[in-house]
Scaffold this motif. Structure first.
Motif: not given
Length: 361
Positions: A34-35, A106-109, A125-126
């Motif tokens: 996440d963020s 990095n796939y974080a969203s 958001r992913f």
């Protein structure tokens, strides 16, 4: 440009660029989150959760990059310790030419959760399920660069880092005006729901070939400026019931590590005790060099936690003395401590082994 100016420019670039000194210990790193660890994916999404403007990145060599911090994230520091360069955001692998995905992605969203609906009010958001699908896209890219045996060996030596769950509470369960989860589930049942969904996605990644997993617990959300600003705790204390329900999830996650280890002997699963490390810092801020532990370095309202950093707002000057950067996120100084303890700390920080030992297995 004369020789003196060129020399000065090269020195500035060297000082500003990330310093990768360690030998590479994993073939690559793939980040799902996440963020707390988003490094720019939300820049390219229709989201309200963005950090691609000043003062975000005020201490980062690229400036505002989409990182929800004044400087480096936990992943940036962890990558440096592992000898890896900064990872490209998944979204940028389609918008920029020549990005190499071999060192990882990095796939974080920001706003993402374990549940698909988490963070819906923030826009695009992913979610974790989408991040797993995005990994499959990267996997197809890697298949074009390696044969089947090489890819299998590469994935087995890569590190998957998963840092999720915070939004499933602060942008779902703890928002009863927008979500019904707190009415439909007890804290224990909700933790079980999250772990059930989490497990299916972890196993999907494992079946794709990844073998080494660092699963970070959720930090003490009842102590972040956003929750302190709610006024639900006595002055100088955290919101205890929020921390209590988060600990239920963390207990389930640590048990899941044991369960997955038993059922998948060819893989390594590790629990990162983010809650414990962060609590150490909050209980003893002075010993870690912090003087402010109850409000954001930038933000608006009570505890500077009601609204995050507005564009062009002026943050605190002594950022390395603050535990929190904004209403939700830690400062670069805290991220470095967490990364170092995940990398080389005892089992109380990283169970059953730390990241350094994971690399040796």
């Amino acid at each position: 440009m004369d020789a003196a100016a060129a020399f000065l420019l090269s020195i500035i670039f060297i000082l500003a660029s990330p310093n990768i000194e360690a030998a590479q210990q994993f073939s690559g790193m793939f980040v799902f989150g996440d963020s707390l660890v988003d490094d720019g994916n939300n820049n390219l999404l229709g989201s309200l959760a963005k950090a691609n403007y000043f003062p975000y990145g005020i201490d980062f060599y690229e400036g505002p990059s989409g990182r929800f911090c004044n400087g480096k994230t936990i992943i940036d520091f962890l990558g440096e310790l592992m000898g890896l360069p900064y990872l490209p955001a998944f979204a940028s692998t389609f918008t920029s030419v020549g990005i190499n995905v071999v060192n990882g992605v990095n796939y974080a969203s920001a706003g993402a959760g374990i549940l698909d609906e988490t963070g819906l009010q923030l826009g695009d958001r992913f979610s974790l399920s989408q991040q797993v699908q995005n990994f499959e896209t990267t996997l197809n890219q890697l298949k074009s660069q390696m044969d089947e045996k090489e890819l299998s060996q590469y994935l087995a030596k890569a590190l998957a880092v998963m840092i999720l769950g915070s939004n499933d509470y602060i942008n779902n369960y703890l928002l009863p005006s927008l979500y019904t989860t707190s009415s439909n589930y007890t804290p224990k049942d909700y933790a079980d729901l999250l772990i059930g969904h989490y497990t299916s996605h972890i196993l999907a990644l494992q079946s794709s070939g990844l073998r080494k997993f660092l699963l970070a617990g959720v930090g003490p959300l009842g102590c972040i400026p956003n929750q302190l600003a709610s006024g639900r705790a006595p002055e100088g204390e955290c919101v205890s019931f929020v921390n209590d329900i988060v600990e239920i999830f963390n207990t389930r996650l640590r048990s899941l590590v044991d369960q997955l280890t038993r059922s998948h002997p060819g893989s390594i699963f590790v629990y990162g005790n983010t809650y414990g490390v962060f609590t150490d810092i909050l209980n003893n801020p002075d010993s870690f060099g912090f003087s402010v532990a109850n409000k954001g370095c930038c933000g608006i309202g009570r505890n500077q936690g009601q609204i995050t950093c507005l564009p062009m707002s002026i943050p605190c000057l002594k950022r390395d003395q603050y535990v929190f950067w904004d209403a939700f996120h830690p400062t670069e100084a805290v991220n470095q401590i967490i990364a170092r303890r995940a990398y080389g700390g005892p089992p109380s920080d990283c169970y059953p082994i730390n990241v350094k030992k994971m690399a040796e297995v």
